[in-house]
Design a protein around this motif. Structure first.
Motif, PDB file in Angstrom:
ATOM      1  N   ARG A  45       0.883  -1.163   0.000  1.00  0.00           N
ATOM      2  CA  ARG A  45       0.000   0.000   0.000  1.00  0.00           C
ATOM      3  C   ARG A  45       0.923   1.216   0.000  1.00  0.00           C
ATOM      4  O   ARG A  45       1.594   1.502   1.003  1.00  0.00           O
ATOM      5  CB  ARG A  45      -0.899  -0.017   1.224  1.00  0.00           C
ATOM      6  CG  ARG A  45      -1.898   1.147   1.306  1.00  0.00           C
ATOM      7  CD  ARG A  45      -3.023   0.796   2.272  1.00  0.00           C
ATOM      8  NE  ARG A  45      -3.881   1.914   2.626  1.00  0.00           N
ATOM      9  CZ  ARG A  45      -4.841   2.420   1.862  1.00  0.00           C
ATOM     10  NH1 ARG A  45      -5.042   1.912   0.652  1.00  0.00           N
ATOM     11  NH2 ARG A  45      -5.604   3.411   2.280  1.00  0.00           N
ATOM     12  N   MET A  47       1.825   5.032  -0.042  1.00  0.00           N
ATOM     13  CA  MET A  47       1.351   6.364   0.298  1.00  0.00           C
ATOM     14  C   MET A  47       2.186   7.381  -0.468  1.00  0.00           C
ATOM     15  O   MET A  47       3.371   7.568  -0.189  1.00  0.00           O
ATOM     16  CB  MET A  47       1.465   6.608   1.811  1.00  0.00           C
ATOM     17  CG  MET A  47       0.852   7.914   2.267  1.00  0.00           C
ATOM     18  SD  MET A  47       0.984   8.147   4.066  1.00  0.00           S
ATOM     19  CE  MET A  47       2.433   9.204   4.159  1.00  0.00           C
ATOM     20  N   VAL A  77      -2.492   5.444  -2.242  1.00  0.00           N
ATOM     21  CA  VAL A  77      -3.271   6.476  -1.573  1.00  0.00           C
ATOM     22  C   VAL A  77      -2.451   7.754  -1.567  1.00  0.00           C
ATOM     23  O   VAL A  77      -1.274   7.748  -1.194  1.00  0.00           O
ATOM     24  CB  VAL A  77      -3.669   6.052  -0.132  1.00  0.00           C
ATOM     25  CG1 VAL A  77      -2.450   5.662   0.697  1.00  0.00           C
ATOM     26  CG2 VAL A  77      -4.454   7.172   0.557  1.00  0.00           C
ATOM     27  N   VAL A  79      -1.584  11.482  -0.237  1.00  0.00           N
ATOM     28  CA  VAL A  79      -1.715  12.222   1.019  1.00  0.00           C
ATOM     29  C   VAL A  79      -1.119  13.610   0.856  1.00  0.00           C
ATOM     30  O   VAL A  79       0.019  13.756   0.401  1.00  0.00           O
ATOM     31  CB  VAL A  79      -1.017  11.485   2.182  1.00  0.00           C
ATOM     32  CG1 VAL A  79      -0.980  12.364   3.433  1.00  0.00           C
ATOM     33  CG2 VAL A  79      -1.730  10.177   2.491  1.00  0.00           C
ATOM     34  N   GLU A 103      -7.791   7.299  -4.307  1.00  0.00           N
ATOM     35  CA  GLU A 103      -8.026   7.445  -2.877  1.00  0.00           C
ATOM     36  C   GLU A 103      -7.065   8.496  -2.327  1.00  0.00           C
ATOM     37  O   GLU A 103      -5.894   8.533  -2.711  1.00  0.00           O
ATOM     38  CB  GLU A 103      -7.802   6.115  -2.158  1.00  0.00           C
ATOM     39  CG  GLU A 103      -8.034   6.183  -0.654  1.00  0.00           C
ATOM     40  CD  GLU A 103      -7.696   4.882   0.055  1.00  0.00           C
ATOM     41  OE1 GLU A 103      -7.729   4.868   1.303  1.00  0.00           O
ATOM     42  OE2 GLU A 103      -7.390   3.888  -0.643  1.00  0.00           O
ATOM     43  N   ARG A 105      -6.126  11.415   1.190  1.00  0.00           N
ATOM     44  CA  ARG A 105      -6.356  11.962   2.524  1.00  0.00           C
ATOM     45  C   ARG A 105      -5.698  13.345   2.590  1.00  0.00           C
ATOM     46  O   ARG A 105      -4.524  13.488   2.234  1.00  0.00           O
ATOM     47  CB  ARG A 105      -5.725  11.047   3.590  1.00  0.00           C
ATOM     48  CG  ARG A 105      -5.634  11.653   4.988  1.00  0.00           C
ATOM     49  CD  ARG A 105      -6.903  11.488   5.782  1.00  0.00           C
ATOM     50  NE  ARG A 105      -7.165  10.098   6.119  1.00  0.00           N
ATOM     51  CZ  ARG A 105      -6.653   9.476   7.196  1.00  0.00           C
ATOM     52  NH1 ARG A 105      -5.860  10.138   8.022  1.00  0.00           N
ATOM     53  NH2 ARG A 105      -6.952   8.220   7.440  1.00  0.00           N
ATOM     54  N   VAL A 140       0.520   9.397   9.809  1.00  0.00           N
ATOM     55  CA  VAL A 140      -0.552   9.143   8.854  1.00  0.00           C
ATOM     56  C   VAL A 140      -0.335   7.811   8.136  1.00  0.00           C
ATOM     57  O   VAL A 140      -1.295   7.080   7.855  1.00  0.00           O
ATOM     58  CB  VAL A 140      -0.641  10.308   7.841  1.00  0.00           C
ATOM     59  CG1 VAL A 140      -1.650  10.000   6.740  1.00  0.00           C
ATOM     60  CG2 VAL A 140      -1.022  11.595   8.560  1.00  0.00           C
ATOM     61  N   GLU A 143      -1.745   5.218  10.276  1.00  0.00           N
ATOM     62  CA  GLU A 143      -3.212   5.267  10.267  1.00  0.00           C
ATOM     63  C   GLU A 143      -3.795   4.656   8.999  1.00  0.00           C
ATOM     64  O   GLU A 143      -4.854   4.015   9.038  1.00  0.00           O
ATOM     65  CB  GLU A 143      -3.683   6.715  10.402  1.00  0.00           C
ATOM     66  CG  GLU A 143      -3.339   7.371  11.733  1.00  0.00           C
ATOM     67  CD  GLU A 143      -3.650   8.865  11.765  1.00  0.00           C
ATOM     68  OE1 GLU A 143      -3.456   9.477  12.829  1.00  0.00           O
ATOM     69  OE2 GLU A 143      -4.081   9.401  10.726  1.00  0.00           O
ATOM     70  N   LEU A 144      -3.105   4.829   7.878  1.00  0.00           N
ATOM     71  CA  LEU A 144      -3.595   4.329   6.594  1.00  0.00           C
ATOM     72  C   LEU A 144      -3.138   2.899   6.302  1.00  0.00           C
ATOM     73  O   LEU A 144      -3.567   2.312   5.303  1.00  0.00           O
ATOM     74  CB  LEU A 144      -3.123   5.248   5.466  1.00  0.00           C
ATOM     75  CG  LEU A 144      -3.696   6.666   5.461  1.00  0.00           C
ATOM     76  CD1 LEU A 144      -3.017   7.509   4.385  1.00  0.00           C
ATOM     77  CD2 LEU A 144      -5.202   6.626   5.214  1.00  0.00           C
ATOM     78  N   ALA A 146      -0.122   2.091   5.411  1.00  0.00           N
ATOM     79  CA  ALA A 146       0.787   2.148   4.264  1.00  0.00           C
ATOM     80  C   ALA A 146       2.060   1.357   4.552  1.00  0.00           C
ATOM     81  O   ALA A 146       2.638   1.464   5.633  1.00  0.00           O
ATOM     82  CB  ALA A 146       1.137   3.598   3.939  1.00  0.00           C
TER      83      ALA A 146
END
Length: 331
Positions: A45, A47, A77, A79, A103, A105, A140, A143-144, A146
């Motif tokens: 994943r 980020m 994702v 950010v 996606e 944030r 972060v 939290e995600l 990643a």
């Protein structure tokens, strides 16, 4: 009138050809960096830290393109850290990210006020700002969920950091394409490590990214990094191929011919009957030639190709049905 129309069509075709060539070159350079350093693996994943500048936009765009054809599944994702700089256009990034269906944030943290309060007027804010930003992004990432944190630093950034450390820090040190974070919990990657800044600038213009200028640090005059950047750019103009040669040097380090006793055992060095690999020849007398200008043809073989992993991120083979479902996490 018809002649003008013909000229316009010819120019449009040439621009399209050059744009496709540039896109292909950047995709290959990012793919090579990912493969050489094993930056992205099955199930990652990623980020992507998006600042609103040309580099991070290009990073996200190229990774999204590679994600579609890669033989492995990984999610992305984006950010953005909204540091509450005065006049920051908060609507730009959400609108752009929603338009491409990725996606994302948006993290709101008023680091601007902290930096302005703690750093005296006229002093550079980069060091404190980057430490604050780094800590927030690590949080972060947790939290995600990643597994990789992708930054938009390119080849020129790496070279500039190398010279900054040499001139002002007394170290042979740069930005590595892949490293473990300060807290030891995160893997940071720089997929643009092989990409030239001028190519990224052209690509950002071609793709018409909604660039957001940085008015916190980007407007500060006479930064040491800017001085080094101007020096390297001057070399690039006057001596084509020199920048490429300097970057290759960072990939061909010879510890026995430097002077770091912690890196090479000079104290324990002994003579012997067998030839010594890497030993001096004719008392260090070497012949040097001017580096060759970079080859713009994307199909040409690289000057110093490194061994590639068997599975390439650029592989366009279709995924098996059981694998195809997990490749994208776009909103």
């Amino acid at each position: 009138m018809s002649e003008q129309l013909h000229d316009a069509e010819a120019k449009a075709k040439k621009a399209q050809f050059e744009g496709n060539k540039l896109t292909k070159r950047l995709r290959h350079q990012v793919g090579d960096a990912i493969n050489d350093f094993n930056m992205i693996e099955e199930g990652d994943r990623v980020m992507v830290c998006l600042s609103g500048g040309k580099d991070s936009y290009t990073l996200l765009d190229i990774l999204l393109g590679l994600q579609k054809s890669a033989p492995i599944n990984f999610s992305i994702v984006a950010v953005n850290l909204d540091q509450k700089q005065p006049g920051f256009p908060e609507h730009v990034l959400p609108q752009y990210l929603e338009s491409i269906g990725v996606e994302y944030r948006i993290v709101e943290e008023d680091t601007y006020s902290i930096v302005k309060r703690l750093v005296p007027e006229g002093k550079t804010t980069c060091s404190l700002c980057s430490r604050l930003r780094r800590g927030i992004l690590y949080r972060v990432a947790d939290e995600l969920g990643a597994t990789k944190i992708a930054l938009g630093h390119h080849r020129d950034d790496i070279l500039h950091t190398f010279f900054l450390n040499m001139f002002y820090g007394g170290k042979l040190k740069a930005m590595p394409p892949k490293l473990v974070s300060d807290d030891g919990k995160h893997m940071v990657i720089r997929p643009l490590a092989y990409c030239r800044e001028k190519d990224i600038e052209r690509y950002a213009t071609l793709r018409a990214f909604p660039i957001i200028p940085c008015n916190l640090c980007g407007s500060q005059p006479n930064l040491q990094r800017q001085v080094v950047k101007e020096m390297v750019n001057d070399w690039d103009k006057r001596f084509p191929g020199r920048v490429e040669s300097m970057f290759r040097a960072m990939q061909n380090v010879v510890p026995s011919h430097l002077a770091d006793t912690g890196l090479f055992d000079f104290a324990g060095l002994q003579t012997g009957d067998a030839p010594f690999e890497g030993g001096d020849t004719a008392f260090d007398k070497e012949e040097f030639r001017d580096p060759q200008p970079p080859v713009e043809d994307d199909d040409a073989a690289p000057q110093a190709a490194a061994p590639r992993r068997t599975i390439s991120i650029l592989d366009s083979r279709p995924k098996a049905p059981s694998e195809a479902s997990g490749g994208s996490c776009g909103a």
